[in-house]
Design a protein around this motif. Structure first.
Motif, PDB file in Angstrom:
ATOM      1  N   LYS A  45      49.415  21.994 -14.429  1.00  0.00           N
ATOM      2  CA  LYS A  45      50.843  22.268 -14.221  1.00  0.00           C
ATOM      3  C   LYS A  45      51.281  22.171 -12.757  1.00  0.00           C
ATOM      4  O   LYS A  45      52.360  21.674 -12.480  1.00  0.00           O
ATOM      5  N   ILE A  52      55.963  19.912 -15.477  1.00  0.00           N
ATOM      6  CA  ILE A  52      55.583  21.115 -16.222  1.00  0.00           C
ATOM      7  C   ILE A  52      56.022  22.370 -15.468  1.00  0.00           C
ATOM      8  O   ILE A  52      56.521  23.311 -16.067  1.00  0.00           O
ATOM      9  N   ARG A 130      63.992  24.373 -16.290  1.00  0.00           N
ATOM     10  CA  ARG A 130      63.466  24.662 -17.616  1.00  0.00           C
ATOM     11  C   ARG A 130      62.010  25.019 -17.398  1.00  0.00           C
ATOM     12  O   ARG A 130      61.260  24.265 -16.785  1.00  0.00           O
ATOM     13  N   TYR A 132      58.931  24.899 -18.671  1.00  0.00           N
ATOM     14  CA  TYR A 132      58.043  24.316 -19.672  1.00  0.00           C
ATOM     15  C   TYR A 132      56.660  24.941 -19.626  1.00  0.00           C
ATOM     16  O   TYR A 132      55.994  25.055 -20.654  1.00  0.00           O
TER      17      TYR A 132
END
Length: 188
Positions: A45, A52, A130, A132
């Motif tokens: 990530k 991500i 966002r 994720y």
């Protein structure tokens, strides 16, 4: 004769371990697949170029005495969230991450995957994200089902992680024995 009986006993245990290994693997295949994919994504990530996990933006000051009070930053974050994303979203905070060294504050919300980064000193919106990585983590540990169903104390996560942890332990033991058992039999 004693060697023959010992060998038969070892072969019997090998067959039992092979059956347990095969049955557990077949029953939990999809879960192991999900855990492995999400685990890989979580491991990568920070190296995903913001796909991500968003990068952390920098504010104007790393000196805390120059920062706005947290309650003011919180009010600004909620205002930005409702104005820039949707007026329908909950403003219930999950956590506030203070990044002093970056001069930035992250606001993460409970009921959705949106997050905001604000300049600690000016309150200016630095980034809307966002999250994720949070979604991937929820899939990885099974807590996404707790959120979906609305369990009170993350019971599904506890059951899921217990089953998968015990299954991995069982796989390790039976897998080792399936590797070591034949070597031991040949040695005898």
């Amino acid at each position: 004769m004693a060697n023959q009986t010992k060998r038969q006993s070892q072969a019997k245990w090998l067959r039992i371990f092979r059956k347990i290994h095969r049955a557990t693997g077949a029953a939990l295949f999809i879960f192991f697949f999900i855990i492995s994919i999400t685990g890989l994504l979580l491991g990568w990530k920070k190296h995903s170029d913001g796909v991500i996990l968003s990068k952390s933006y920098e504010g104007t000051s790393t000196v805390l005495k120059h920062w706005l009070p947290i309650d003011s930053l919180h009010t600004l974050a909620n205002t930005y969230l409702l104005q820039t994303v949707s007026e329908e979203l909950s403003t219930e905070i999950d956590r506030i991450d203070i990044r002093k060294e970056k001069g930035m504050v992250k606001f993460v919300y409970v009921n959705h995957l949106w997050g905001l980064q604000l300049d600690g000193a000016t309150g200016k919106l630095l980034h809307v994200e966002r999250r994720y990585s949070d979604l991937i983590e929820q899939i990885h540990d099974g807590s996404i089902l707790d959120d979906y169903i609305g369990t009170s104390n993350k019971q599904i996560k506890v059951i899921y992680t217990t089953i998968m942890g015990l299954a991995l332990l069982l796989f390790t033991i039976t897998g080792f024995w399936l590797w070591y058992g034949p070597k031991r039999m040949r040695k005898n």
